[in-house]
Design a protein around this motif. Structure first.
Motif, PDB file in Angstrom:
ATOM      1  N   ALA A   9      -3.819  10.778-168.768  1.00  0.00           N
ATOM      2  CA  ALA A   9      -2.779   9.884-167.906  1.00  0.00           C
ATOM      3  C   ALA A   9      -2.835  10.371-166.433  1.00  0.00           C
ATOM      4  N   GLY A  10      -2.214   9.585-165.648  1.00  0.00           N
ATOM      5  CA  GLY A  10      -2.158   9.727-164.349  1.00  0.00           C
ATOM      6  C   GLY A  10      -2.787   8.787-163.526  1.00  0.00           C
ATOM      7  N   GLY A  11      -2.322   8.479-162.191  1.00  0.00           N
ATOM      8  CA  GLY A  11      -2.852   7.581-161.161  1.00  0.00           C
ATOM      9  C   GLY A  11      -1.716   7.465-159.991  1.00  0.00           C
ATOM     10  N   LEU A  12      -1.802   6.419-159.475  1.00  0.00           N
ATOM     11  CA  LEU A  12      -1.131   6.173-158.106  1.00  0.00           C
ATOM     12  C   LEU A  12       0.394   6.504-158.405  1.00  0.00           C
ATOM     13  N   ASP A  13       0.791   7.142-157.289  1.00  0.00           N
ATOM     14  CA  ASP A  13       2.098   7.663-157.254  1.00  0.00           C
ATOM     15  C   ASP A  13       3.191   6.509-156.546  1.00  0.00           C
ATOM     16  N   ARG A  14       3.878   5.668-157.325  1.00  0.00           N
ATOM     17  CA  ARG A  14       4.915   4.788-156.700  1.00  0.00           C
ATOM     18  C   ARG A  14       6.349   5.278-156.834  1.00  0.00           C
ATOM     19  N   GLY A  15       6.375   6.674-156.760  1.00  0.00           N
ATOM     20  CA  GLY A  15       7.812   7.295-156.644  1.00  0.00           C
ATOM     21  C   GLY A  15       8.488   7.272-157.968  1.00  0.00           C
ATOM     22  N   ASN A  16       7.916   7.106-159.205  1.00  0.00           N
ATOM     23  CA  ASN A  16       8.580   7.115-160.413  1.00  0.00           C
ATOM     24  C   ASN A  16       8.280   8.587-160.824  1.00  0.00           C
ATOM     25  N   ASP A  17       9.719   9.050-161.757  1.00  0.00           N
ATOM     26  CA  ASP A  17       9.338  10.103-162.626  1.00  0.00           C
ATOM     27  C   ASP A  17       9.084   9.718-163.687  1.00  0.00           C
ATOM     28  N   PHE A  18       8.963  10.725-164.579  1.00  0.00           N
ATOM     29  CA  PHE A  18       7.974  10.127-165.923  1.00  0.00           C
ATOM     30  C   PHE A  18       9.029  10.722-167.331  1.00  0.00           C
ATOM     31  N   GLU A  19      10.528  11.027-167.110  1.00  0.00           N
ATOM     32  CA  GLU A  19      11.291  11.321-167.872  1.00  0.00           C
ATOM     33  C   GLU A  19      11.287  10.354-169.122  1.00  0.00           C
ATOM     34  N   GLY A  20      10.984   9.216-168.825  1.00  0.00           N
ATOM     35  CA  GLY A  20      11.023   7.970-169.848  1.00  0.00           C
ATOM     36  C   GLY A  20      10.124   8.233-170.883  1.00  0.00           C
ATOM     37  N   LEU A  21       9.092   9.157-170.666  1.00  0.00           N
ATOM     38  CA  LEU A  21       7.796   9.306-171.471  1.00  0.00           C
ATOM     39  C   LEU A  21       8.363  10.442-172.660  1.00  0.00           C
ATOM     40  N   LEU A  22       9.291  11.274-172.268  1.00  0.00           N
ATOM     41  CA  LEU A  22       9.693  12.351-173.031  1.00  0.00           C
ATOM     42  C   LEU A  22      10.008  11.975-174.602  1.00  0.00           C
ATOM     43  N   PRO A  23      10.498  11.190-174.879  1.00  0.00           N
ATOM     44  CA  PRO A  23      10.978  10.857-176.291  1.00  0.00           C
ATOM     45  C   PRO A  23       9.785  10.653-177.029  1.00  0.00           C
ATOM     46  N   TYR A  24       8.474  10.332-176.405  1.00  0.00           N
ATOM     47  CA  TYR A  24       7.210   9.643-177.142  1.00  0.00           C
ATOM     48  C   TYR A  24       6.287  10.637-177.186  1.00  0.00           C
ATOM     49  N   LEU A  25       6.345  11.889-176.656  1.00  0.00           N
ATOM     50  CA  LEU A  25       5.375  13.025-176.450  1.00  0.00           C
ATOM     51  C   LEU A  25       5.385  13.811-177.817  1.00  0.00           C
ATOM     52  N   SER A  26       6.308  13.606-178.872  1.00  0.00           N
ATOM     53  CA  SER A  26       6.291  14.743-179.822  1.00  0.00           C
ATOM     54  C   SER A  26       5.085  14.847-180.689  1.00  0.00           C
ATOM     55  N   GLY A  27       4.075  13.668-180.777  1.00  0.00           N
ATOM     56  CA  GLY A  27       3.002  13.766-181.419  1.00  0.00           C
ATOM     57  C   GLY A  27       1.741  14.046-180.497  1.00  0.00           C
ATOM     58  N   VAL A  28       2.296  14.126-179.237  1.00  0.00           N
ATOM     59  CA  VAL A  28       0.941  14.730-178.500  1.00  0.00           C
ATOM     60  C   VAL A  28       0.738  16.257-178.332  1.00  0.00           C
ATOM     61  N   LYS A  29      -0.342  16.591-178.787  1.00  0.00           N
ATOM     62  CA  LYS A  29      -0.816  17.967-178.920  1.00  0.00           C
ATOM     63  C   LYS A  29      -1.450  18.351-177.412  1.00  0.00           C
ATOM     64  N   GLY A  30      -1.771  17.536-176.549  1.00  0.00           N
ATOM     65  CA  GLY A  30      -2.340  18.072-175.627  1.00  0.00           C
ATOM     66  C   GLY A  30      -2.680  16.803-174.378  1.00  0.00           C
ATOM     67  N   VAL A  31      -2.538  17.193-173.182  1.00  0.00           N
ATOM     68  CA  VAL A  31      -2.640  16.206-172.326  1.00  0.00           C
ATOM     69  C   VAL A  31      -3.427  16.732-170.865  1.00  0.00           C
ATOM     70  N   VAL A  32      -4.352  15.514-170.631  1.00  0.00           N
ATOM     71  CA  VAL A  32      -5.466  15.693-169.549  1.00  0.00           C
ATOM     72  C   VAL A  32      -4.960  14.827-168.486  1.00  0.00           C
ATOM     73  N   LEU A  33      -4.528  15.350-167.403  1.00  0.00           N
ATOM     74  CA  LEU A  33      -3.859  14.566-166.167  1.00  0.00           C
ATOM     75  C   LEU A  33      -4.922  14.529-164.913  1.00  0.00           C
TER      76      LEU A  33
END
Length: 448
Positions: free
Chosen positions: A351-375
Protein backbone atom coordinates in the motif's frame (compact mmCIF):
# COMPACT_ATOMS: atom_id res chain seq x y z
CA UNK A 1 -21.98 8.73 -38.17
CA UNK A 2 -24.54 10.79 -36.30
CA UNK A 3 -24.16 14.52 -35.76
CA UNK A 4 -25.89 16.99 -33.46
CA UNK A 5 -29.31 18.11 -34.68
CA UNK A 6 -31.13 21.21 -33.43
CA UNK A 7 -28.21 21.93 -31.10
CA UNK A 8 -28.93 25.24 -29.34
CA UNK A 9 -25.34 26.55 -29.37
CA UNK A 10 -23.55 28.17 -32.32
CA UNK A 11 -19.95 28.70 -31.17
CA UNK A 12 -18.23 26.39 -28.68
CA UNK A 13 -14.92 26.53 -26.87
CA UNK A 14 -13.43 23.08 -26.23
CA UNK A 15 -11.03 23.30 -23.30
CA UNK A 16 -8.49 20.47 -23.13
CA UNK A 17 -7.58 18.23 -26.04
CA UNK A 18 -7.24 14.80 -24.41
CA UNK A 19 -9.47 12.02 -25.75
CA UNK A 20 -12.74 13.61 -24.67
CA UNK A 21 -11.89 17.08 -25.97
CA UNK A 22 -10.71 15.81 -29.33
CA UNK A 23 -13.83 13.67 -29.77
CA UNK A 24 -16.13 16.54 -28.76
CA UNK A 25 -14.39 18.97 -31.12
CA UNK A 26 -14.74 16.61 -34.09
CA UNK A 27 -18.41 16.00 -33.30
CA UNK A 28 -19.12 19.73 -33.09
CA UNK A 29 -17.23 20.50 -36.30
CA UNK A 30 -19.00 17.67 -38.15
CA UNK A 31 -22.26 19.21 -36.91
CA UNK A 32 -21.38 22.56 -38.58
CA UNK A 33 -20.84 24.32 -35.26
CA UNK A 34 -18.03 26.87 -34.95
CA UNK A 35 -15.30 25.51 -32.67
CA UNK A 36 -12.37 26.99 -30.79
CA UNK A 37 -9.93 24.71 -29.04
CA UNK A 38 -7.68 25.72 -26.17
CA UNK A 39 -5.00 23.47 -24.67
CA UNK A 40 -2.05 24.37 -22.49
CA UNK A 41 0.30 21.55 -23.48
CA UNK A 42 -0.73 20.26 -26.92
CA UNK A 43 1.88 20.28 -29.70
CA UNK A 44 1.06 22.58 -32.63
CA UNK A 45 2.49 20.04 -35.07
CA UNK A 46 0.60 17.02 -33.67
CA UNK A 47 -1.75 15.09 -35.93
CA UNK A 48 -4.67 15.77 -33.56
CA UNK A 49 -4.19 19.54 -33.73
CA UNK A 50 -3.62 19.56 -37.49
CA UNK A 51 -6.74 17.46 -38.13
CA UNK A 52 -8.87 19.91 -36.16
CA UNK A 53 -7.38 22.89 -37.97
CA UNK A 54 -8.07 21.28 -41.34
CA UNK A 55 -11.72 20.93 -40.33
CA UNK A 56 -11.85 24.63 -39.50
CA UNK A 57 -11.24 24.77 -35.76
CA UNK A 58 -9.60 27.87 -34.33
CA UNK A 59 -6.81 26.64 -32.03
CA UNK A 60 -5.17 28.42 -29.06
CA UNK A 61 -2.19 26.61 -27.51
CA UNK A 62 0.27 27.31 -24.71
CA UNK A 63 -1.82 29.57 -22.50
CA UNK A 64 -5.44 30.38 -21.60
CA UNK A 65 -6.26 33.78 -23.15
CA UNK A 66 -9.58 35.13 -21.93
CA UNK A 67 -10.23 36.37 -25.46
CA UNK A 68 -10.84 32.72 -26.41
CA UNK A 69 -14.27 33.14 -24.79
CA UNK A 70 -15.32 36.08 -26.97
CA UNK A 71 -18.44 35.16 -28.93
CA UNK A 72 -18.64 31.71 -27.32
CA UNK A 73 -22.01 30.48 -26.02
CA UNK A 74 -20.89 27.08 -24.63
CA UNK A 75 -17.74 25.60 -23.13
CA UNK A 76 -17.01 21.86 -23.30
CA UNK A 77 -14.17 21.16 -20.87
CA UNK A 78 -12.08 18.15 -20.08
CA UNK A 79 -13.53 16.62 -16.89
CA UNK A 80 -10.21 16.81 -15.04
CA UNK A 81 -9.75 20.56 -15.53
CA UNK A 82 -10.75 22.28 -12.28
CA UNK A 83 -13.27 25.08 -12.11
CA UNK A 84 -10.51 27.35 -10.75
CA UNK A 85 -8.96 27.36 -14.24
CA UNK A 86 -9.03 31.02 -15.38
CA UNK A 87 -11.00 30.26 -18.55
CA UNK A 88 -13.56 28.15 -16.72
CA UNK A 89 -13.89 30.76 -13.98
CA UNK A 90 -14.36 33.52 -16.56
CA UNK A 91 -16.92 31.45 -18.50
CA UNK A 92 -18.96 31.05 -15.33
CA UNK A 93 -18.68 34.81 -14.66
CA UNK A 94 -19.95 35.53 -18.18
CA UNK A 95 -22.86 33.14 -17.78
CA UNK A 96 -21.54 30.72 -20.41
CA UNK A 97 -22.65 27.13 -19.67
CA UNK A 98 -19.74 24.80 -18.87
CA UNK A 99 -20.31 21.12 -19.67
CA UNK A 100 -18.33 17.94 -20.25
CA UNK A 101 -18.65 15.82 -23.38
CA UNK A 102 -21.10 13.52 -21.60
CA UNK A 103 -23.70 16.24 -22.04
CA UNK A 104 -23.38 15.88 -25.82
CA UNK A 105 -24.15 12.16 -25.59
CA UNK A 106 -27.77 12.78 -24.62
CA UNK A 107 -28.23 14.81 -27.82
CA UNK A 108 -27.07 11.85 -29.93
CA UNK A 109 -28.11 8.53 -28.41
CA UNK A 110 -31.78 7.60 -28.91
CA UNK A 111 -31.85 4.09 -27.39
CA UNK A 112 -31.91 3.12 -23.70
CA UNK A 113 -29.11 4.73 -21.69
CA UNK A 114 -27.83 3.29 -18.40
CA UNK A 115 -25.63 5.63 -16.34
CA UNK A 116 -23.47 4.21 -13.53
CA UNK A 117 -21.80 6.22 -10.78
CA UNK A 118 -20.47 5.78 -7.24
CA UNK A 119 -17.31 6.26 -5.25
CA UNK A 120 -16.27 2.64 -5.78
CA UNK A 121 -17.23 -0.22 -8.08
CA UNK A 122 -18.22 1.78 -11.17
CA UNK A 123 -16.08 -0.06 -13.69
CA UNK A 124 -16.91 -3.54 -12.41
CA UNK A 125 -20.64 -2.78 -12.34
CA UNK A 126 -20.58 -1.13 -15.76
CA UNK A 127 -18.74 -4.14 -17.18
CA UNK A 128 -21.18 -6.59 -15.60
CA UNK A 129 -24.18 -4.71 -16.99
CA UNK A 130 -22.63 -4.59 -20.45
CA UNK A 131 -21.78 -8.30 -20.42
CA UNK A 132 -25.22 -9.32 -19.13
CA UNK A 133 -27.05 -7.39 -21.84
CA UNK A 134 -24.65 -8.75 -24.45
CA UNK A 135 -25.16 -12.32 -23.20
CA UNK A 136 -28.90 -11.83 -23.65
CA UNK A 137 -28.36 -11.14 -27.34
CA UNK A 138 -29.35 -7.48 -27.20
CA UNK A 139 -27.39 -4.71 -28.97
CA UNK A 140 -25.27 -2.85 -26.40
CA UNK A 141 -22.25 -0.56 -26.19
CA UNK A 142 -20.17 0.69 -23.28
CA UNK A 143 -18.46 4.06 -22.80
CA UNK A 144 -17.55 6.87 -20.45
CA UNK A 145 -15.04 6.78 -17.63
CA UNK A 146 -14.40 3.11 -18.43
CA UNK A 147 -12.23 4.14 -21.39
CA UNK A 148 -14.21 5.12 -24.51
CA UNK A 149 -15.46 8.67 -24.99
CA UNK A 150 -19.24 8.53 -24.67
CA UNK A 151 -20.14 11.13 -27.30
CA UNK A 152 -17.87 9.34 -29.78
CA UNK A 153 -19.51 5.96 -29.09
CA UNK A 154 -22.98 7.53 -29.27
CA UNK A 155 -22.32 8.68 -32.84
CA UNK A 156 -22.62 5.12 -34.11
CA UNK A 157 -25.26 3.55 -31.80
CA UNK A 158 -28.55 2.31 -33.24
CA UNK A 159 -31.94 3.40 -31.96
CA UNK A 160 -32.55 0.00 -30.30
CA UNK A 161 -29.08 -0.24 -28.77
CA UNK A 162 -28.55 0.10 -25.02
CA UNK A 163 -25.65 2.33 -24.06
CA UNK A 164 -23.97 1.75 -20.68
CA UNK A 165 -21.96 4.76 -19.48
CA UNK A 166 -19.64 4.88 -16.47
CA UNK A 167 -19.73 8.38 -14.99
CA UNK A 168 -17.32 10.13 -12.63
CA UNK A 169 -18.21 13.07 -10.43
CA UNK A 170 -16.01 15.23 -12.68
CA UNK A 171 -18.11 14.28 -15.71
CA UNK A 172 -21.46 14.60 -13.96
CA UNK A 173 -20.69 18.05 -12.58
CA UNK A 174 -20.57 19.23 -16.19
CA UNK A 175 -24.09 18.12 -17.15
CA UNK A 176 -27.24 20.16 -17.65
CA UNK A 177 -29.82 18.05 -19.50
CA UNK A 178 -28.17 14.61 -19.35
CA UNK A 179 -30.83 12.04 -18.45
CA UNK A 180 -30.24 8.28 -18.16
CA UNK A 181 -33.21 5.95 -18.60
CA UNK A 182 -31.66 3.82 -15.84
CA UNK A 183 -29.46 5.50 -13.23
CA UNK A 184 -27.28 3.23 -11.07
CA UNK A 185 -25.95 4.86 -7.89
CA UNK A 186 -23.61 2.47 -6.09
CA UNK A 187 -22.32 4.28 -3.00
CA UNK A 188 -21.11 7.61 -1.63
CA UNK A 189 -17.89 8.07 0.30
CA UNK A 190 -15.24 10.72 0.78
CA UNK A 191 -13.25 11.18 -2.40
CA UNK A 192 -11.82 13.82 -4.72
CA UNK A 193 -11.96 16.60 -2.14
CA UNK A 194 -8.92 18.19 -3.82
CA UNK A 195 -11.23 18.82 -6.82
CA UNK A 196 -14.63 19.39 -5.19
CA UNK A 197 -13.30 20.99 -1.97
CA UNK A 198 -16.21 19.87 0.21
CA UNK A 199 -17.97 16.57 0.74
CA UNK A 200 -21.33 18.16 -0.08
CA UNK A 201 -20.01 19.44 -3.41
CA UNK A 202 -18.78 15.95 -4.25
CA UNK A 203 -22.07 14.30 -3.27
CA UNK A 204 -24.10 16.92 -5.14
CA UNK A 205 -22.00 16.30 -8.26
CA UNK A 206 -22.87 12.61 -8.07
CA UNK A 207 -26.53 13.51 -7.63
CA UNK A 208 -26.51 15.16 -11.07
CA UNK A 209 -27.02 11.59 -12.33
CA UNK A 210 -30.66 11.67 -11.24
CA UNK A 211 -31.44 15.40 -11.55
CA UNK A 212 -33.26 15.17 -14.88
CA UNK A 213 -34.92 11.78 -14.53
CA UNK A 214 -38.71 11.53 -14.72
CA UNK A 215 -41.28 8.98 -13.59
CA UNK A 216 -40.63 7.11 -16.84
CA UNK A 217 -37.05 6.34 -15.73
CA UNK A 218 -35.55 4.01 -13.12
CA UNK A 219 -33.15 4.75 -10.27
CA UNK A 220 -31.19 1.71 -9.05
CA UNK A 221 -29.72 2.70 -5.69
CA UNK A 222 -27.86 1.25 -2.71
CA UNK A 223 -30.47 1.02 0.05
CA UNK A 224 -27.67 0.36 2.56
CA UNK A 225 -26.09 3.78 1.93
CA UNK A 226 -27.79 6.44 4.03
CA UNK A 227 -26.14 9.28 2.12
CA UNK A 228 -27.71 8.11 -1.13
CA UNK A 229 -31.05 7.53 0.57
CA UNK A 230 -31.01 11.16 1.74
CA UNK A 231 -31.22 12.28 -1.90
CA UNK A 232 -34.24 10.11 -2.72
CA UNK A 233 -37.00 12.54 -1.66
CA UNK A 234 -35.97 14.73 -4.60
CA UNK A 235 -35.84 11.84 -7.09
CA UNK A 236 -38.61 11.59 -9.67
CA UNK A 237 -37.66 8.20 -11.13
CA UNK A 238 -39.09 4.81 -10.21
CA UNK A 239 -36.88 3.63 -7.34
CA UNK A 240 -35.29 0.16 -7.48
CA UNK A 241 -33.20 -0.64 -4.39
CA UNK A 242 -30.46 -3.20 -3.92
CA UNK A 243 -29.27 -4.36 -0.51
CA UNK A 244 -26.97 -6.81 1.23
CA UNK A 245 -28.95 -6.58 4.46
CA UNK A 246 -32.62 -6.09 3.72
CA UNK A 247 -35.13 -8.07 1.70
CA UNK A 248 -36.15 -5.04 -0.28
CA UNK A 249 -37.99 -4.75 -3.51
CA UNK A 250 -35.37 -4.88 -6.20
CA UNK A 251 -32.17 -6.93 -5.87
CA UNK A 252 -31.19 -8.59 -2.60
CA UNK A 253 -29.48 -11.67 -1.22
CA UNK A 254 -29.52 -14.23 1.53
CA UNK A 255 -26.83 -16.79 2.31
CA UNK A 256 -27.84 -18.98 -0.62
CA UNK A 257 -29.17 -16.97 -3.57
CA UNK A 258 -29.29 -13.69 -5.46
CA UNK A 259 -32.87 -12.45 -5.86
CA UNK A 260 -34.72 -9.92 -7.95
CA UNK A 261 -38.02 -9.08 -6.32
CA UNK A 262 -39.33 -12.48 -5.12
CA UNK A 263 -37.52 -14.57 -7.74
CA UNK A 264 -34.25 -16.42 -7.08
CA UNK A 265 -31.96 -15.46 -9.96
CA UNK A 266 -29.05 -17.82 -9.16
CA UNK A 267 -27.09 -19.49 -6.38
CA UNK A 268 -24.33 -17.46 -4.71
CA UNK A 269 -21.97 -20.43 -4.67
CA UNK A 270 -21.85 -20.31 -8.49
CA UNK A 271 -20.54 -16.73 -8.55
CA UNK A 272 -16.85 -16.40 -9.42
CA UNK A 273 -16.14 -12.85 -8.17
CA UNK A 274 -14.89 -12.56 -4.59
CA UNK A 275 -15.52 -9.94 -1.95
CA UNK A 276 -18.46 -8.09 -0.35
CA UNK A 277 -17.99 -5.06 -2.59
CA UNK A 278 -18.41 -7.25 -5.66
CA UNK A 279 -21.58 -8.72 -4.20
CA UNK A 280 -22.96 -5.18 -4.04
CA UNK A 281 -21.83 -4.56 -7.61
CA UNK A 282 -23.54 -7.77 -8.70
CA UNK A 283 -26.82 -6.80 -7.05
CA UNK A 284 -26.68 -3.37 -8.68
CA UNK A 285 -26.01 -4.92 -12.09
CA UNK A 286 -28.85 -7.42 -11.69
CA UNK A 287 -31.28 -4.65 -10.73
CA UNK A 288 -30.13 -2.53 -13.68
CA UNK A 289 -30.39 -5.18 -16.38
CA UNK A 290 -33.82 -6.24 -15.15
CA UNK A 291 -34.99 -2.74 -16.14
CA UNK A 292 -34.15 -3.57 -19.75
CA UNK A 293 -35.54 -7.13 -19.73
CA UNK A 294 -32.41 -9.28 -19.40
CA UNK A 295 -33.01 -12.97 -18.61
CA UNK A 296 -31.78 -14.91 -15.60
CA UNK A 297 -29.89 -17.22 -17.95
CA UNK A 298 -27.81 -14.34 -19.31
CA UNK A 299 -27.06 -13.15 -15.76
CA UNK A 300 -26.02 -16.69 -14.80
CA UNK A 301 -23.71 -17.03 -17.81
CA UNK A 302 -21.85 -13.85 -16.87
CA UNK A 303 -21.59 -14.39 -13.13
CA UNK A 304 -20.30 -17.96 -13.50
CA UNK A 305 -17.47 -16.87 -15.82
CA UNK A 306 -16.50 -13.26 -15.06
CA UNK A 307 -13.37 -13.15 -12.88
CA UNK A 308 -13.04 -9.39 -12.51
CA UNK A 309 -11.79 -6.24 -14.17
CA UNK A 310 -8.09 -5.60 -14.56
CA UNK A 311 -6.59 -3.79 -11.54
CA UNK A 312 -9.76 -4.31 -9.48
CA UNK A 313 -9.15 -7.19 -7.09
CA UNK A 314 -7.82 -9.04 -10.11
CA UNK A 315 -6.33 -12.48 -9.54
CA UNK A 316 -2.83 -12.44 -11.06
CA UNK A 317 -1.31 -15.85 -10.38
CA UNK A 318 -0.37 -18.45 -7.80
CA UNK A 319 3.31 -18.94 -7.09
CA UNK A 320 4.61 -21.50 -4.60
CA UNK A 321 1.26 -21.49 -2.87
CA UNK A 322 1.01 -17.69 -2.61
CA UNK A 323 -2.01 -16.02 -4.24
CA UNK A 324 -1.30 -12.64 -5.86
CA UNK A 325 -4.07 -10.05 -6.36
CA UNK A 326 -3.82 -6.73 -8.17
CA UNK A 327 -6.20 -4.13 -6.70
CA UNK A 328 -4.35 -1.03 -7.91
CA UNK A 329 -7.67 0.73 -8.53
CA UNK A 330 -8.16 0.84 -4.74
CA UNK A 331 -7.27 4.52 -4.49
CA UNK A 332 -9.01 5.18 -1.17
CA UNK A 333 -9.40 3.63 2.26
CA UNK A 334 -12.86 2.22 1.59
CA UNK A 335 -11.75 0.27 -1.48
CA UNK A 336 -8.82 -1.22 0.42
CA UNK A 337 -11.04 -2.15 3.36
CA UNK A 338 -13.33 -4.01 0.95
CA UNK A 339 -10.36 -5.85 -0.51
CA UNK A 340 -9.09 -6.88 2.93
CA UNK A 341 -12.55 -8.20 3.83
CA UNK A 342 -12.49 -10.43 0.76
CA UNK A 343 -9.97 -12.93 2.17
CA UNK A 344 -9.97 -15.38 5.05
CA UNK A 345 -6.28 -16.25 4.56
CA UNK A 346 -3.42 -14.20 6.03
CA UNK A 347 -2.61 -11.17 3.87
CA UNK A 348 0.61 -9.35 3.02
CA UNK A 349 -0.60 -5.85 2.06
CA UNK A 350 1.22 -3.60 -0.40
CA UNK A 351 0.00 0.00 0.00
CA UNK A 352 0.89 3.67 -0.33
CA UNK A 353 0.87 6.51 -2.80
CA UNK A 354 -0.15 10.14 -3.18
CA UNK A 355 -0.67 12.03 0.08
CA UNK A 356 -3.99 13.87 -0.06
CA UNK A 357 -3.91 14.73 3.63
CA UNK A 358 -5.91 11.72 4.82
CA UNK A 359 -5.05 9.69 7.88
CA UNK A 360 -5.50 5.93 7.71
CA UNK A 361 -7.25 5.17 10.99
CA UNK A 362 -10.22 3.96 8.96
CA UNK A 363 -8.17 0.93 7.95
CA UNK A 364 -7.52 -0.22 11.52
CA UNK A 365 -10.63 -2.45 11.87
CA UNK A 366 -9.63 -4.36 8.73
CA UNK A 367 -5.98 -5.08 9.49
CA UNK A 368 -6.52 -7.98 11.88
CA UNK A 369 -5.84 -10.54 9.13
CA UNK A 370 -2.77 -8.71 7.84
CA UNK A 371 0.51 -10.35 8.89
CA UNK A 372 2.81 -7.88 7.15
CA UNK A 373 2.78 -4.64 5.15
CA UNK A 374 5.09 -3.31 2.46
CA UNK A 375 4.70 0.44 1.96
CA UNK A 376 5.79 2.97 -0.65
CA UNK A 377 5.16 6.49 -1.87
CA UNK A 378 4.35 9.72 -0.05
CA UNK A 379 2.07 8.03 2.51
CA UNK A 380 4.47 5.25 3.52
CA UNK A 381 5.28 6.73 6.93
CA UNK A 382 1.61 7.45 7.75
CA UNK A 383 0.63 3.91 6.80
CA UNK A 384 3.53 2.53 8.87
CA UNK A 385 2.12 4.33 11.93
CA UNK A 386 -1.31 2.80 11.26
CA UNK A 387 0.18 -0.67 10.82
CA UNK A 388 2.13 -0.28 14.03
CA UNK A 389 -1.06 0.76 15.85
CA UNK A 390 -2.70 -2.42 14.54
CA UNK A 391 0.06 -4.53 16.07
CA UNK A 392 1.53 -5.63 12.75
CA UNK A 393 5.13 -6.65 13.38
CA UNK A 394 6.41 -6.95 9.82
CA UNK A 395 6.54 -3.44 8.32
CA UNK A 396 8.80 -2.56 5.40
CA UNK A 397 9.16 0.68 3.42
CA UNK A 398 10.55 0.42 -0.11
CA UNK A 399 11.21 2.62 -3.15
CA UNK A 400 10.09 0.47 -6.09
CA UNK A 401 7.34 -2.00 -6.91
CA UNK A 402 9.84 -4.77 -7.58
CA UNK A 403 11.28 -4.24 -4.11
CA UNK A 404 7.75 -4.31 -2.70
CA UNK A 405 6.91 -7.65 -4.32
CA UNK A 406 10.24 -9.17 -3.32
CA UNK A 407 9.79 -8.06 0.31
CA UNK A 408 6.18 -9.28 0.38
CA UNK A 409 7.19 -12.69 -0.92
CA UNK A 410 9.95 -12.93 1.69
CA UNK A 411 7.38 -12.22 4.45
CA UNK A 412 4.86 -14.73 3.17
CA UNK A 413 4.17 -18.41 3.57
CA UNK A 414 2.28 -20.86 1.38
CA UNK A 415 -1.49 -20.15 1.27
CA UNK A 416 -0.98 -16.44 2.05
CA UNK A 417 -2.49 -13.70 -0.12
CA UNK A 418 -0.13 -11.02 -1.42
CA UNK A 419 -2.39 -8.07 -2.16
CA UNK A 420 -1.65 -4.77 -3.89
CA UNK A 421 -4.41 -2.49 -2.59
CA UNK A 422 -2.77 0.91 -2.12
CA UNK A 423 -5.56 2.99 -0.46
CA UNK A 424 -4.04 5.97 -2.28
CA UNK A 425 -3.90 7.53 -5.74
CA UNK A 426 -0.87 6.66 -7.84
CA UNK A 427 0.29 10.04 -9.08
CA UNK A 428 3.25 10.48 -6.75
CA UNK A 429 5.16 7.67 -8.51
CA UNK A 430 3.04 6.55 -11.49
CA UNK A 431 1.08 8.31 -14.21
CA UNK A 432 -1.99 6.12 -13.64
CA UNK A 433 -3.25 3.37 -11.36
CA UNK A 434 -3.07 1.10 -14.42
CA UNK A 435 0.66 1.70 -14.71
CA UNK A 436 1.06 0.92 -11.01
CA UNK A 437 -0.91 -2.30 -11.38
CA UNK A 438 1.06 -3.33 -14.45
CA UNK A 439 4.32 -2.75 -12.57
CA UNK A 440 2.99 -5.03 -9.84
CA UNK A 441 2.00 -7.84 -12.17
CA UNK A 442 5.33 -7.54 -14.01
CA UNK A 443 7.18 -7.77 -10.70
CA UNK A 444 5.14 -10.80 -9.67
CA UNK A 445 6.02 -12.62 -12.89
CA UNK A 446 9.71 -11.81 -12.36
CA UNK A 447 9.77 -13.61 -9.02
CA UNK A 448 12.05 -16.61 -8.96
Amino acid sequence: MKTLKDFPYKQVLVLGLAKSGTAAAHLLLDSNIRVRVNDLKADESSEAVQALKQKGAEVFLGDHPLSALDGVDLMVKNPGIPYENPLVDEAVNRGIPVVTEVELTSHLHKGPLIGVTGSNGKTTTTTLIHKMIEADGKPVSVAGNIGSVSCEVARSTSDDETMVVELSSFQLLGTEDFRPDVAVWLNLYEAHLDYHHTLKNYHDAKARLIANQTSEDSLVFNADDGKIVSYLPNASAHQVPFSLHNKEKGAWTDEENIYYEEEAVMSREDIVLVGPQNLQNILAAVAAVKQVGVSNQAIYEVLTSFTGVEHRLEFVTESNGRLFYNDSKATNILATSYALRSFQQPVILLAGGLDRGNDFEGLLPYLSGVKGVVLFGETADKLAETANSAGIEQIEIVDTMQQAVDKAYAMSDAKDVILLSPACASWDQYSTFEQRGNMFTDAVHKLK
